[in-house]
Scaffold this motif. Structure first.
Motif, mmCIF file in Angstrom:
data_model
loop_
_atom_site.group_PDB
_atom_site.id
_atom_site.type_symbol
_atom_site.label_atom_id
_atom_site.label_comp_id
_atom_site.label_asym_id
_atom_site.label_seq_id
_atom_site.Cartn_x
_atom_site.Cartn_y
_atom_site.Cartn_z
ATOM 1 N N GLY A 1 0.801 -1.222 0.000
ATOM 2 C CA GLY A 1 0.000 0.000 0.000
ATOM 3 C C GLY A 1 0.829 1.264 0.000
ATOM 4 N N GLU A 2 2.001 1.194 -0.619
ATOM 5 C CA GLU A 2 2.913 2.343 -0.618
ATOM 6 C C GLU A 2 2.878 3.111 -1.929
ATOM 7 O OE1 GLU A 2 6.299 0.622 2.394
ATOM 8 O OE2 GLU A 2 6.869 1.151 0.355
ATOM 9 N N ARG A 3 3.227 4.367 -1.811
ATOM 10 C CA ARG A 3 3.420 5.213 -2.988
ATOM 11 C C ARG A 3 4.873 5.109 -3.423
ATOM 12 N NH1 ARG A 3 1.581 10.461 -0.211
ATOM 13 N NH2 ARG A 3 3.702 10.795 -0.881
ATOM 14 N N LEU A 4 5.122 5.458 -4.673
ATOM 15 C CA LEU A 4 6.489 5.431 -5.195
ATOM 16 C C LEU A 4 7.449 6.217 -4.315
ATOM 17 C CD1 LEU A 4 5.957 5.938 -9.033
ATOM 18 C CD2 LEU A 4 7.257 4.084 -7.995
ATOM 19 N N VAL A 5 7.032 7.404 -3.902
ATOM 20 C CA VAL A 5 7.921 8.286 -3.149
ATOM 21 C C VAL A 5 8.355 7.643 -1.831
ATOM 22 C CG1 VAL A 5 6.059 9.601 -2.033
ATOM 23 C CG2 VAL A 5 8.299 10.671 -2.415
ATOM 24 N N GLU A 6 7.487 6.922 -1.182
ATOM 25 C CA GLU A 6 7.830 6.295 0.107
ATOM 26 C C GLU A 6 8.887 5.208 -0.077
ATOM 27 O OE1 GLU A 6 3.403 6.796 2.109
ATOM 28 O OE2 GLU A 6 3.829 5.067 0.826
ATOM 29 N N THR A 7 8.666 4.343 -1.050
ATOM 30 C CA THR A 7 9.624 3.261 -1.297
ATOM 31 C C THR A 7 10.945 3.824 -1.810
ATOM 32 O OG1 THR A 7 7.792 1.775 -1.814
ATOM 33 C CG2 THR A 7 9.974 1.083 -2.524
ATOM 34 N N ALA A 8 10.873 4.797 -2.702
ATOM 35 C CA ALA A 8 12.085 5.390 -3.268
ATOM 36 C C ALA A 8 12.944 6.032 -2.183
ATOM 37 C CB ALA A 8 11.715 6.411 -4.343
ATOM 38 N N GLN A 9 12.323 6.741 -1.255
ATOM 39 C CA GLN A 9 13.080 7.381 -0.180
ATOM 40 C C GLN A 9 13.810 6.348 0.666
ATOM 41 O OE1 GLN A 9 10.104 9.765 1.802
ATOM 42 N NE2 GLN A 9 10.574 11.568 0.547
ATOM 43 N N ARG A 10 13.131 5.272 1.038
ATOM 44 C CA ARG A 10 13.776 4.241 1.856
ATOM 45 C C ARG A 10 14.900 3.545 1.105
ATOM 46 N NH1 ARG A 10 8.837 2.770 3.030
ATOM 47 N NH2 ARG A 10 9.025 0.719 2.065
ATOM 48 N N ALA A 11 14.729 3.395 -0.213
ATOM 49 C CA ALA A 11 15.748 2.720 -1.025
ATOM 50 C C ALA A 11 16.909 3.636 -1.380
ATOM 51 C CB ALA A 11 15.109 2.175 -2.305
ATOM 52 N N GLY A 12 16.714 4.937 -1.246
ATOM 53 C CA GLY A 12 17.769 5.884 -1.591
ATOM 54 C C GLY A 12 17.878 6.130 -3.086
ATOM 55 N N VAL A 13 16.754 6.014 -3.790
ATOM 56 C CA VAL A 13 16.731 6.310 -5.222
ATOM 57 C C VAL A 13 15.663 7.365 -5.475
ATOM 58 C CG1 VAL A 13 17.515 3.992 -5.882
ATOM 59 C CG2 VAL A 13 15.067 4.470 -5.785
ATOM 60 N N SER A 14 15.718 7.984 -6.644
ATOM 61 C CA SER A 14 14.705 8.986 -6.955
ATOM 62 C C SER A 14 13.387 8.298 -7.295
ATOM 63 C CB SER A 14 15.155 9.861 -8.128
ATOM 64 O OG SER A 14 15.092 9.133 -9.337
ATOM 65 N N THR A 15 12.315 9.037 -7.108
ATOM 66 C CA THR A 15 10.993 8.525 -7.444
ATOM 67 C C THR A 15 10.922 8.204 -8.933
ATOM 68 O OG1 THR A 15 10.045 9.838 -5.672
ATOM 69 C CG2 THR A 15 8.520 9.033 -7.337
ATOM 70 N N TYR B 1 13.374 7.353 -10.921
ATOM 71 C CA TYR B 1 14.159 6.147 -11.223
ATOM 72 C C TYR B 1 13.377 4.899 -10.833
ATOM 73 C CZ TYR B 1 18.131 3.061 -11.831
ATOM 74 O OH TYR B 1 18.960 2.058 -12.262
ATOM 75 N N LEU B 2 12.758 4.907 -9.666
ATOM 76 C CA LEU B 2 11.966 3.758 -9.239
ATOM 77 C C LEU B 2 10.811 3.521 -10.204
ATOM 78 C CD1 LEU B 2 11.342 1.446 -7.347
ATOM 79 C CD2 LEU B 2 10.147 3.083 -5.856
ATOM 80 N N SER B 3 10.180 4.580 -10.657
ATOM 81 C CA SER B 3 9.103 4.454 -11.627
ATOM 82 C C SER B 3 9.604 3.790 -12.911
ATOM 83 C CB SER B 3 8.514 5.825 -11.941
ATOM 84 O OG SER B 3 7.567 5.736 -12.976
ATOM 85 N N GLU B 4 10.774 4.208 -13.372
ATOM 86 C CA GLU B 4 11.337 3.623 -14.587
ATOM 87 C C GLU B 4 11.718 2.166 -14.374
ATOM 88 O OE1 GLU B 4 14.435 6.207 -16.003
ATOM 89 O OE2 GLU B 4 13.008 7.749 -16.572
ATOM 90 N N LEU B 5 12.200 1.830 -13.181
ATOM 91 C CA LEU B 5 12.478 0.423 -12.867
ATOM 92 C C LEU B 5 11.202 -0.402 -12.951
ATOM 93 C CD1 LEU B 5 14.864 0.377 -9.765
ATOM 94 C CD2 LEU B 5 15.363 -0.371 -12.089
ATOM 95 N N GLU B 6 10.153 0.084 -12.320
ATOM 96 C CA GLU B 6 8.891 -0.645 -12.285
ATOM 97 C C GLU B 6 8.270 -0.803 -13.673
ATOM 98 O OE1 GLU B 6 6.147 0.993 -9.462
ATOM 99 O OE2 GLU B 6 7.302 0.268 -7.755
ATOM 100 N N ARG B 7 8.547 0.124 -14.565
ATOM 101 C CA ARG B 7 8.011 0.036 -15.926
ATOM 102 C C ARG B 7 8.930 -0.754 -16.853
ATOM 103 N NH1 ARG B 7 7.669 5.316 -18.103
ATOM 104 N NH2 ARG B 7 8.953 6.052 -16.413
ATOM 105 N N GLY C 1 15.161 -4.341 -0.424
ATOM 106 C CA GLY C 1 15.223 -4.133 1.026
ATOM 107 C C GLY C 1 14.177 -3.152 1.510
ATOM 108 N N ALA C 2 13.935 -2.101 0.724
ATOM 109 C CA ALA C 2 12.914 -1.119 1.090
ATOM 110 C C ALA C 2 11.518 -1.740 1.079
ATOM 111 C CB ALA C 2 12.966 0.068 0.131
ATOM 112 N N LEU C 3 11.378 -2.837 0.346
ATOM 113 C CA LEU C 3 10.090 -3.535 0.286
ATOM 114 C C LEU C 3 10.044 -4.747 1.206
ATOM 115 C CD1 LEU C 3 9.610 -3.359 -3.581
ATOM 116 C CD2 LEU C 3 8.311 -2.100 -1.842
ATOM 117 N N GLY C 4 11.075 -4.896 2.038
ATOM 118 C CA GLY C 4 11.101 -6.014 2.988
ATOM 119 C C GLY C 4 11.544 -7.327 2.377
ATOM 120 N N LEU C 5 12.231 -7.253 1.232
ATOM 121 C CA LEU C 5 12.723 -8.449 0.546
ATOM 122 C C LEU C 5 14.241 -8.466 0.549
ATOM 123 C CD1 LEU C 5 10.590 -8.120 -2.718
ATOM 124 C CD2 LEU C 5 10.169 -9.717 -0.857
ATOM 125 N N THR C 6 14.810 -9.636 0.412
ATOM 126 C CA THR C 6 16.241 -9.742 0.143
ATOM 127 C C THR C 6 16.414 -9.793 -1.365
ATOM 128 O OG1 THR C 6 16.272 -12.160 0.091
ATOM 129 C CG2 THR C 6 16.591 -11.099 2.265
#
Length: 121
Positions: free
Chosen positions: A33-47, A49-55, A70-75
């Motif tokens: 239930g997270e937004r891109l910005v929340e996960t990106a901040q925890r991962a240390g990447v830009s929103t 960049y994370l969007s482009e990864l997901e696409r 790791g930001a999503l609780g995965l190894t």
């Protein structure tokens, strides 16, 4: 001469690793239930960049993938396992070759490639 028991569909290319990885990352983010910005901040990447990864637009390094996982609780192993499972589910059947009596031995055809490719040195 070889005959094929089943044929590959030339218009059905195999999915790319980055595309499946992106879908897995997005699925886990949505499940949390997270937004891109929340996960990106925890991962240390830009929103962005994370969007482009997901696409599936970026081929991320293992360090970036580990950080996002790791930001999503995965190894990283969890992420790779999930991507591999998805790839297996989407796999095309492998052509089964058999030799025709009196003909040359069966030789598998060249794999159907997805193109175009661009490699950088």
């Amino acid at each position: 001469m070889a005959e094929y028991d089943n044929q590959l569909e030339p218009n059905h290319p195999e999915p790319l690793w980055r595309e499946v990885t992106g879908r897995v990352l997005r699925r886990y983010r949505h499940d949390r239930g997270e937004r891109l910005v929340e996960t990106a901040q925890r991962a240390g990447v830009s929103t962005q960049y994370l969007s482009e990864l997901e696409r599936g637009r970026k081929d991320a390094s293992s360090e970036i993938l580990a950080a996002v996982a790791g930001a999503l609780g995965l190894t990283l192993v969890d992420l790779v396992r999930e991507v591999a499972v998805d790839l297996v589910r989407q796999a095309r059947p492998v052509p089964v070759l058999r030799s025709v009596p009196g003909g040359p031995a069966a030789v598998p055809a060249a794999p159907i490639r997805r193109g175009p490719y661009a490699l950088a040195a």
